[in-house]
Scaffold this motif. Structure first.
Motif, PDB file in Angstrom:
ATOM      1  N   TYR A  59       0.984  -1.277   0.039  1.00 34.37           N
ATOM      2  CA  TYR A  59      -0.080   0.048  -0.038  1.00 34.37           C
ATOM      3  C   TYR A  59       0.817   1.164  -0.173  1.00 34.37           C
ATOM      4  O   TYR A  59       2.170   1.123   0.089  1.00 34.37           O
ATOM      5  N   LEU A  60       0.178   2.549  -0.005  1.00 35.64           N
ATOM      6  CA  LEU A  60       1.020   3.757  -0.023  1.00 35.64           C
ATOM      7  C   LEU A  60       0.359   4.409   1.213  1.00 35.64           C
ATOM      8  O   LEU A  60      -0.722   4.607   1.338  1.00 35.64           O
ATOM      9  N   THR A  61       1.369   5.021   1.782  1.00 32.45           N
ATOM     10  CA  THR A  61       0.997   6.210   2.806  1.00 32.45           C
ATOM     11  C   THR A  61       1.398   7.286   2.285  1.00 32.45           C
ATOM     12  O   THR A  61       2.458   7.725   1.468  1.00 32.45           O
ATOM     13  N   VAL A  62       0.300   8.346   2.253  1.00 39.13           N
ATOM     14  CA  VAL A  62       0.334   9.553   1.472  1.00 39.13           C
ATOM     15  C   VAL A  62       0.157  10.645   2.828  1.00 39.13           C
ATOM     16  O   VAL A  62      -0.828  10.817   3.387  1.00 39.13           O
ATOM     17  N   LEU A  63       1.060  11.141   2.875  1.00 38.51           N
ATOM     18  CA  LEU A  63       1.297  12.337   4.023  1.00 38.51           C
ATOM     19  C   LEU A  63       0.931  13.899   3.076  1.00 38.51           C
ATOM     20  O   LEU A  63       1.613  14.183   2.132  1.00 38.51           O
ATOM     21  N   ILE A  64      -0.125  14.354   3.457  1.00 34.31           N
ATOM     22  CA  ILE A  64      -0.490  15.715   2.863  1.00 34.31           C
ATOM     23  C   ILE A  64       0.152  16.698   3.735  1.00 34.31           C
ATOM     24  O   ILE A  64      -0.109  17.117   4.742  1.00 34.31           O
ATOM     25  N   GLU A  65       1.291  17.260   3.182  1.00 33.35           N
ATOM     26  CA  GLU A  65       1.979  18.217   4.148  1.00 33.35           C
ATOM     27  C   GLU A  65       1.229  19.797   3.899  1.00 33.35           C
ATOM     28  O   GLU A  65       1.464  20.213   4.863  1.00 33.35           O
ATOM     29  N   ASP A  66       0.772  19.755   2.840  1.00 31.07           N
ATOM     30  CA  ASP A  66       0.203  21.211   2.663  1.00 31.07           C
ATOM     31  C   ASP A  66      -0.904  21.122   1.730  1.00 31.07           C
ATOM     32  O   ASP A  66      -0.585  20.520   0.417  1.00 31.07           O
ATOM     33  N   ALA A  67      -2.042  21.844   1.859  1.00 32.71           N
ATOM     34  CA  ALA A  67      -3.087  21.687   0.880  1.00 32.71           C
ATOM     35  C   ALA A  67      -3.954  22.812   0.992  1.00 32.71           C
ATOM     36  O   ALA A  67      -4.178  23.507   2.048  1.00 32.71           O
ATOM     37  N   SER A  68      -4.564  23.063  -0.087  1.00 32.44           N
ATOM     38  CA  SER A  68      -5.717  24.141  -0.131  1.00 32.44           C
ATOM     39  C   SER A  68      -6.878  23.291  -0.520  1.00 32.44           C
ATOM     40  O   SER A  68      -7.546  23.723  -1.573  1.00 32.44           O
ATOM     41  N   ILE A  69      -7.438  22.642   0.102  1.00 30.59           N
ATOM     42  CA  ILE A  69      -8.688  21.829   0.141  1.00 30.59           C
ATOM     43  C   ILE A  69      -9.490  22.190   1.342  1.00 30.59           C
ATOM     44  O   ILE A  69      -9.014  22.381   2.250  1.00 30.59           O
ATOM     45  N   THR A  70     -10.691  21.867   1.127  1.00 29.70           N
ATOM     46  CA  THR A  70     -11.823  22.138   2.202  1.00 29.70           C
ATOM     47  C   THR A  70     -12.480  20.757   2.597  1.00 29.70           C
ATOM     48  O   THR A  70     -12.193  19.677   1.930  1.00 29.70           O
ATOM     49  N   PRO A  71     -13.093  20.679   3.693  1.00 25.04           N
ATOM     50  CA  PRO A  71     -13.597  19.621   4.120  1.00 25.04           C
ATOM     51  C   PRO A  71     -14.810  18.912   3.357  1.00 25.04           C
ATOM     52  O   PRO A  71     -15.064  17.877   2.929  1.00 25.04           O
ATOM     53  N   ALA A  72     -15.433  19.762   2.361  1.00 27.65           N
ATOM     54  CA  ALA A  72     -16.282  19.574   1.551  1.00 27.65           C
ATOM     55  C   ALA A  72     -15.605  18.702   0.128  1.00 27.65           C
ATOM     56  O   ALA A  72     -16.508  18.262  -0.273  1.00 27.65           O
ATOM     57  N   THR A  73     -14.470  19.325  -0.041  1.00 29.16           N
ATOM     58  CA  THR A  73     -13.938  18.496  -1.207  1.00 29.16           C
ATOM     59  C   THR A  73     -12.816  17.452  -1.055  1.00 29.16           C
ATOM     60  O   THR A  73     -12.309  17.015  -1.999  1.00 29.16           O
ATOM     61  N   LEU A  74     -12.866  17.150   0.568  1.00 25.07           N
ATOM     62  CA  LEU A  74     -11.902  16.097   0.918  1.00 25.07           C
ATOM     63  C   LEU A  74     -12.183  14.685   0.351  1.00 25.07           C
ATOM     64  O   LEU A  74     -11.001  14.182  -0.189  1.00 25.07           O
ATOM     65  N   SER A  82      -6.037   9.133  -4.934  1.00 17.91           N
ATOM     66  CA  SER A  82      -5.761   7.419  -4.938  1.00 17.91           C
ATOM     67  C   SER A  82      -5.895   6.874  -6.270  1.00 17.91           C
ATOM     68  O   SER A  82      -4.840   6.285  -6.546  1.00 17.91           O
ATOM     69  N   GLU A  83      -6.759   7.453  -7.105  1.00 13.48           N
ATOM     70  CA  GLU A  83      -6.712   6.620  -8.493  1.00 13.48           C
ATOM     71  C   GLU A  83      -5.355   6.993  -9.251  1.00 13.48           C
ATOM     72  O   GLU A  83      -4.787   6.244  -9.834  1.00 13.48           O
ATOM     73  N   LEU A  84      -4.895   8.127  -9.157  1.00  8.96           N
ATOM     74  CA  LEU A  84      -3.584   8.753  -9.637  1.00  8.96           C
ATOM     75  C   LEU A  84      -2.458   8.065  -9.258  1.00  8.96           C
ATOM     76  O   LEU A  84      -1.605   7.555  -9.874  1.00  8.96           O
ATOM     77  N   LEU A  85      -2.384   7.818  -7.948  1.00 10.72           N
ATOM     78  CA  LEU A  85      -1.362   7.316  -7.209  1.00 10.72           C
ATOM     79  C   LEU A  85      -1.250   5.899  -7.444  1.00 10.72           C
ATOM     80  O   LEU A  85       0.053   5.232  -7.703  1.00 10.72           O
ATOM     81  N   LEU A  86      -2.385   5.047  -7.363  1.00  8.86           N
ATOM     82  CA  LEU A  86      -2.306   3.532  -7.503  1.00  8.86           C
ATOM     83  C   LEU A  86      -1.861   3.241  -9.056  1.00  8.86           C
ATOM     84  O   LEU A  86      -1.028   2.575  -9.311  1.00  8.86           O
ATOM     85  N   ALA A  87      -2.472   4.171 -10.219  1.00  3.14           N
ATOM     86  CA  ALA A  87      -2.153   4.182 -11.526  1.00  3.14           C
ATOM     87  C   ALA A  87      -0.662   4.365 -11.673  1.00  3.14           C
ATOM     88  O   ALA A  87       0.198   3.385 -12.324  1.00  3.14           O
ATOM     89  N   PHE A  98      -4.297   0.056  -1.898  1.00  2.00           N
ATOM     90  CA  PHE A  98      -4.852   1.142  -1.337  1.00  2.00           C
ATOM     91  C   PHE A  98      -3.876   2.427  -0.909  1.00  2.00           C
ATOM     92  O   PHE A  98      -2.543   2.077  -0.666  1.00  2.00           O
ATOM     93  N   CYS A  99      -4.536   3.641  -0.361  1.00  2.93           N
ATOM     94  CA  CYS A  99      -3.512   4.668  -0.271  1.00  2.93           C
ATOM     95  C   CYS A  99      -4.257   4.914   1.191  1.00  2.93           C
ATOM     96  O   CYS A  99      -5.249   4.863   1.358  1.00  2.93           O
ATOM     97  N   GLN A 100      -3.417   5.231   2.254  1.00  2.00           N
ATOM     98  CA  GLN A 100      -3.650   5.496   3.468  1.00  2.00           C
ATOM     99  C   GLN A 100      -3.230   7.207   3.517  1.00  2.00           C
ATOM    100  O   GLN A 100      -2.173   7.256   3.575  1.00  2.00           O
ATOM    101  N   PHE A 101      -4.183   8.001   3.898  1.00  2.00           N
ATOM    102  CA  PHE A 101      -3.729   9.427   4.157  1.00  2.00           C
ATOM    103  C   PHE A 101      -3.763   9.998   5.394  1.00  2.00           C
ATOM    104  O   PHE A 101      -4.346   9.274   6.387  1.00  2.00           O
TER     105      PHE A 101
END
Length: 116
Positions: A59-74, A82-87, A98-101
């Motif tokens: 599996y992949l561990t994905v650490l979101i170091e910085d992001a401009s996302i909102t709870p509504a778009t999470l 996940s789709e991008l990374l797994l591919a 799978f990816c674990q965020f």
């Protein structure tokens, strides 16, 4: 890398650490969304572990170091990313399931409970 019909674009770079990568995520307009760190968890070959050892999945561990996302778009962000990374990481030798965020806590939350 871009998946057909998806809005996110991913740029990856290797780091000096084994199985660790950094990435930049942008939207369809090329605007910055996130800086991520990816760690590929590759299980040992079954020949290298005892016969009664549990079977583990890559599996992949994905650490979101910085992001401009909102709870509504999470959820949409994690699903598309996940789709991008797994591919991107899929190969004959490694096929993550799978990816674990993870999201780091802001310093003010971590130190809010500490007495002054």
């Amino acid at each position: 890398m871009e998946l057909p019909g998806k809005k996110l674009t991913l740029q990856l770079a290797r780091t000096l650490w084994l199985n660790m990568y950094r990435g930049k995520v942008t939207d369809a307009a090329g605007e910055y969304l996130a800086t991520i760190r990816i760690i590929a968890h590759i299980p040992l070959d079954r020949n290298d572990v005892p016969t009664d050892a549990p079977v583990v999945k890559p599996y992949l561990t994905v650490l979101i170091e910085d992001a401009s996302i909102t709870p509504a778009t999470l959820v949409e962000f994690e699903s598309e990313l996940s789709e991008l990374l797994l591919a991107k990481f899929c190969s004959e030798q490694f096929s993550p399931e799978f990816c674990q965020f993870f999201y780091p806590s802001p310093a003010e939350i971590l130190f809010a409970s500490c007495p002054a």
